[in-house]
Design a protein around this motif. Structure first.
Motif, PDB file in Angstrom:
ATOM      1  N   ARG A  94       0.970  -1.255  -0.067  1.00  0.00           N
ATOM      2  CA  ARG A  94      -0.009   0.074  -0.156  1.00  0.00           C
ATOM      3  C   ARG A  94       0.717   1.172   0.018  1.00  0.00           C
ATOM      4  NH1 ARG A  94      -4.804   1.951   1.243  1.00  0.00           N
ATOM      5  NH2 ARG A  94      -5.939  -0.236   1.798  1.00  0.00           N
ATOM      6  N   ALA A  95       0.538   2.098  -0.845  1.00  0.00           N
ATOM      7  CA  ALA A  95       1.414   3.322  -1.146  1.00  0.00           C
ATOM      8  C   ALA A  95       0.938   4.376  -0.214  1.00  0.00           C
ATOM      9  CB  ALA A  95       1.236   4.004  -2.283  1.00  0.00           C
ATOM     10  N   THR A  96       1.523   5.599   0.363  1.00  0.00           N
ATOM     11  CA  THR A  96       1.086   6.377   1.277  1.00  0.00           C
ATOM     12  C   THR A  96      -0.166   7.196   0.476  1.00  0.00           C
ATOM     13  OG1 THR A  96       2.655   7.824   0.413  1.00  0.00           O
ATOM     14  CG2 THR A  96       3.203   6.643   2.175  1.00  0.00           C
ATOM     15  N   THR A  97      -1.064   7.689   1.416  1.00  0.00           N
ATOM     16  CA  THR A  97      -2.199   8.367   0.700  1.00  0.00           C
ATOM     17  C   THR A  97      -1.821   9.615  -0.044  1.00  0.00           C
ATOM     18  OG1 THR A  97      -4.395   9.089   1.037  1.00  0.00           O
ATOM     19  CG2 THR A  97      -2.586   9.585   2.991  1.00  0.00           C
ATOM     20  N   LEU A  98      -2.310  10.044  -0.936  1.00  0.00           N
ATOM     21  CA  LEU A  98      -2.105  11.086  -1.821  1.00  0.00           C
ATOM     22  C   LEU A  98      -2.608  12.484  -1.050  1.00  0.00           C
ATOM     23  CD1 LEU A  98      -1.291  12.268  -4.559  1.00  0.00           C
ATOM     24  CD2 LEU A  98      -3.397  12.203  -5.360  1.00  0.00           C
ATOM     25  N   ARG A 104      -2.127   3.783  -7.229  1.00  0.00           N
ATOM     26  CA  ARG A 104      -1.244   4.432  -6.153  1.00  0.00           C
ATOM     27  C   ARG A 104       0.127   4.898  -6.558  1.00  0.00           C
ATOM     28  NH1 ARG A 104      -2.732  -0.117  -2.135  1.00  0.00           N
ATOM     29  NH2 ARG A 104      -1.924  -1.417  -3.847  1.00  0.00           N
ATOM     30  N   SER A 105       0.519   4.077  -7.859  1.00  0.00           N
ATOM     31  CA  SER A 105       1.926   4.333  -8.134  1.00  0.00           C
ATOM     32  C   SER A 105       1.877   4.129  -9.542  1.00  0.00           C
ATOM     33  CB  SER A 105       3.057   3.345  -7.396  1.00  0.00           C
ATOM     34  OG  SER A 105       2.390   2.106  -8.055  1.00  0.00           O
ATOM     35  N   LEU A 106       2.978   4.508 -10.369  1.00  0.00           N
ATOM     36  CA  LEU A 106       3.062   4.689 -11.644  1.00  0.00           C
ATOM     37  C   LEU A 106       3.196   3.057 -12.201  1.00  0.00           C
ATOM     38  CD1 LEU A 106       3.464   6.326 -14.285  1.00  0.00           C
ATOM     39  CD2 LEU A 106       5.823   6.054 -14.016  1.00  0.00           C
ATOM     40  N   SER A 107       3.695   2.135 -11.319  1.00  0.00           N
ATOM     41  CA  SER A 107       3.817   0.532 -11.615  1.00  0.00           C
ATOM     42  C   SER A 107       2.212  -0.002 -11.808  1.00  0.00           C
ATOM     43  CB  SER A 107       4.543   0.078 -10.545  1.00  0.00           C
ATOM     44  OG  SER A 107       3.900  -0.266  -9.368  1.00  0.00           O
ATOM     45  N   GLU A 108       1.335   0.687 -10.915  1.00  0.00           N
ATOM     46  CA  GLU A 108       0.054   0.201 -11.056  1.00  0.00           C
ATOM     47  C   GLU A 108      -0.978   0.818 -12.402  1.00  0.00           C
ATOM     48  OE1 GLU A 108      -2.067   0.669  -7.524  1.00  0.00           O
ATOM     49  OE2 GLU A 108      -1.063  -0.463  -6.483  1.00  0.00           O
ATOM     50  N   PHE A 109      -0.383   1.834 -12.939  1.00  0.00           N
ATOM     51  CA  PHE A 109      -1.067   2.646 -13.844  1.00  0.00           C
ATOM     52  C   PHE A 109      -1.097   1.972 -15.040  1.00  0.00           C
ATOM     53  CE2 PHE A 109      -1.565   5.699 -17.224  1.00  0.00           C
ATOM     54  CZ  PHE A 109      -2.814   6.603 -16.676  1.00  0.00           C
ATOM     55  N   LEU A 139       2.691   8.366 -23.145  1.00  0.00           N
ATOM     56  CA  LEU A 139       2.817   9.248 -22.128  1.00  0.00           C
ATOM     57  C   LEU A 139       3.875   8.872 -20.798  1.00  0.00           C
ATOM     58  CD1 LEU A 139      -0.585  11.036 -21.901  1.00  0.00           C
ATOM     59  CD2 LEU A 139       1.438  11.746 -23.228  1.00  0.00           C
ATOM     60  N   VAL A 140       3.444   7.576 -20.453  1.00  0.00           N
ATOM     61  CA  VAL A 140       4.116   7.224 -19.186  1.00  0.00           C
ATOM     62  C   VAL A 140       5.226   6.067 -19.413  1.00  0.00           C
ATOM     63  CG1 VAL A 140       2.445   8.053 -17.683  1.00  0.00           C
ATOM     64  CG2 VAL A 140       2.329   5.851 -18.598  1.00  0.00           C
ATOM     65  N   GLY A 141       5.386   5.476 -20.848  1.00  0.00           N
ATOM     66  CA  GLY A 141       6.392   4.390 -21.109  1.00  0.00           C
ATOM     67  C   GLY A 141       7.609   5.075 -20.769  1.00  0.00           C
ATOM     68  N   ALA A 190      -2.705  13.059 -12.943  1.00  0.00           N
ATOM     69  CA  ALA A 190      -2.412  14.352 -12.118  1.00  0.00           C
ATOM     70  C   ALA A 190      -2.268  14.133 -10.639  1.00  0.00           C
ATOM     71  CB  ALA A 190      -3.693  15.283 -12.327  1.00  0.00           C
ATOM     72  N   ARG A 191      -2.832  13.162  -9.959  1.00  0.00           N
ATOM     73  CA  ARG A 191      -2.355  12.750  -8.511  1.00  0.00           C
ATOM     74  C   ARG A 191      -0.978  12.159  -8.584  1.00  0.00           C
ATOM     75  NH1 ARG A 191      -7.834  10.194  -5.660  1.00  0.00           N
ATOM     76  NH2 ARG A 191      -9.330  12.205  -6.020  1.00  0.00           N
ATOM     77  N   LEU A 192      -0.657  11.394  -9.432  1.00  0.00           N
ATOM     78  CA  LEU A 192       0.568  10.626  -9.273  1.00  0.00           C
ATOM     79  C   LEU A 192       1.657  11.889  -9.479  1.00  0.00           C
ATOM     80  CD1 LEU A 192       0.137   7.575 -11.472  1.00  0.00           C
ATOM     81  CD2 LEU A 192       0.303   7.699  -9.120  1.00  0.00           C
TER      82      LEU A 192
END
Length: 456
Positions: free
Chosen positions: A15-19, A46-51, A57-59, A91-93
């Motif tokens: 679990r990542a820290t809350t935004l 919660r992280s780029l690895s889950e996106f 754009l994020v590759g 945006a949140r990331l």
């Protein structure tokens, strides 16, 4: 057919820290309440690895990925893309990785007063050495005055603006704001990407539906992903509703049926496959009903297509084709009606566009039918193919140089405006095709009343 049961599967990762730290207490108090966040919000990466998706754009090596991972100073940006493609999540990331205060506003609920309050607080934070990221969801809903209120603070760097919109920024965002921002285009998710997101939600017992022990076939997941049109939020809302609407069996499993999923997604949208066979089946039914002058059937199939989400421009194109192919000169106004409907639909859009489409459908169904245009061209095309090397008769050629005139170009050409007999006496076909008749004007071609009128 293989049935996937996600009851015993768990998502890997920590679990990542809350935004939003200020929301922790509220989240904790509502976690066990009957009214919890929708699945799409709970499953937000919660992280780029889950996106999932938006590789352009994020590759690896892409600009947004470098910004997210580097945590550097962000430029103002406008995220433009269809619903459910990850605009808010990105945006949140971005905000999570920057040492900046994140302020989120929705243009649906916020006005100039909210903007001024956020900007005033951002100025105070700036004096303390802290930057502010202002996220405006649905920014296209801000009017010109509201967008103008953003300009000074974006210009002087008081806030870094991240706007999200489903509409073309060129038309919905003022040019002054566009010139100070970078437009980032997000694409609809692929069916495979939507499937990945759905499967994660079914397997995740912590944030997803895994604790409810859902079971669903590969075919239904594939169909759901296809019907969502690249919108992950829609797919997650449908699968959540389907799982919660399914009663558990004796072994606590909830096996999702097609009927349940259809109802969860919305029957018309699920049943009408805009990219598959059913799309063309419905279009065929509409055209053949029109050709058969069946007004009621034509209206029924038109409604099926419109309510199912068919592109109204596609429907208008089909009506224009039929107006010439199946009516033609039997009623020349048919093409005018169809063309007007096509123009109006593109001008006013839907849902109001259903009225000109319905009017054109009724007119075309009631119009006299003739395929004389099709038959005429087909006959001419057959001869054109077979005589492709037949030279143009000399009298039909233009003598634009003295040499051409010497060779006989234009010789014996008769100008019909001063020589009325030329219409009957001068042939305009190649010698081998002299006397050919491709277009035969008869009552089915021109309409019985019109032919009678011309014969008087």
């Amino acid at each position: 057919m293989r049935l996937l049961c996600y009851a015993d599967q768990k998502m890997a990762g920590q679990r990542a820290t809350t935004l939003f730290p200020e929301m922790v207490d509220f989240a904790d108090t509502t976690a066990g309440s009957p009214v919890s966040a929708p699945l799409a919000d709970r499953m937000r990466p919660r992280s780029l690895s889950e996106f999932v998706g938006q590789e352009h754009l994020v590759g690896e090596g892409r600009v947004l990925r470098r910004l997210i991972e580097g945590g550097g100073t962000l430029p103002s940006m406008i995220f433009w893309g269809p619903p459910g493609t990850g605009k808010t999540t990105l945006a949140r990331l971005l905000a999570e990785k920057t040492d900046a205060r994140f302020v989120a506003l929705s243009a649906v609920f916020s006005g100039v007063k909210d903007l001024r309050a956020a900007i005033a607080e951002a100025r105070l934070d700036r004096r303390r050495g802290r930057r502010t990221i202002l996220f405006v969801d649905e920014i296209h809903r801000f009017n010109k005055a509201q967008q103008d209120a953003l300009l000074p603070s974006v210009e002087d760097g008081t806030v870094t603006l991240i706007g999200a919109t489903t509409e073309n920024p060129s038309f919905e965002v003022i040019s002054a704001l566009l010139s100070r921002s970078r437009v980032v285009v997000l694409n609809p998710l692929s069916e495979e990407e939507v499937q990945t997101i759905v499967r994660r939600s079914l397997a995740d017992e912590e944030r997803g539906l895994g604790s409810l022990h859902p079971g669903i076939t590969d075919r239904l997941i594939t169909q759901l992903a296809h019907s969502s049109g690249g919108d992950a939020r829609m797919a997650l809302a449908a699968i959540e509703a389907a799982v919660e609407a399914t009663a558990p069996s004796a072994n606590h499993a909830r096996v999702i049926t097609e009927d349940t999923l259809v109802e969860a997604l919305g029957r018309a949208q699920f049943a009408y496959d805009k990219g598959g066979e059913e799309h063309y089946n419905l279009a065929s039914a509409l055209i053949k009903s029109l050709r058969n002058s069946d007004v009621n059937a034509a209206l029924y199939w038109l409604a099926r297509m419109i309510e199912g989400g068919a592109d109204p421009v596609f429907i208008a194109r089909r009506l224009c084709i039929l107006a010439s192919e199946d009516i033609g000169l039997a009623d020349p106004q048919a093409m005018v009606q169809a063309a007007a409907a096509a123009d109006i639909v593109q001008l006013i859009g839907m849902p109001e566009g259903l009225f000109p489409l319905s009017q054109a459908t009724i007119y075309l169904a009631r119009a006299p039918k003739s395929n004389a245009v099709l038959r005429a061209y087909s006959a001419a095309n057959k001869d054109a193919v077979e005589t492709a090397r037949e030279p143009v008769p000399l009298h039909l050629r233009n003598a634009v140089t003295p040499l051409m005139k010497h060779l006989g170009y234009g010789k014996d050409y008769r100008y019909v405006h001063s020589d009325a007999e030329a219409k009957e006496e001068m042939s305009c076909l190649p010698e081998k095709l002299k006397g050919r008749v491709y277009y035969d004007r008869d009552p089915t071609t021109e309409g019985t009343e019109r032919v009678k009128e011309e014969s008087k």
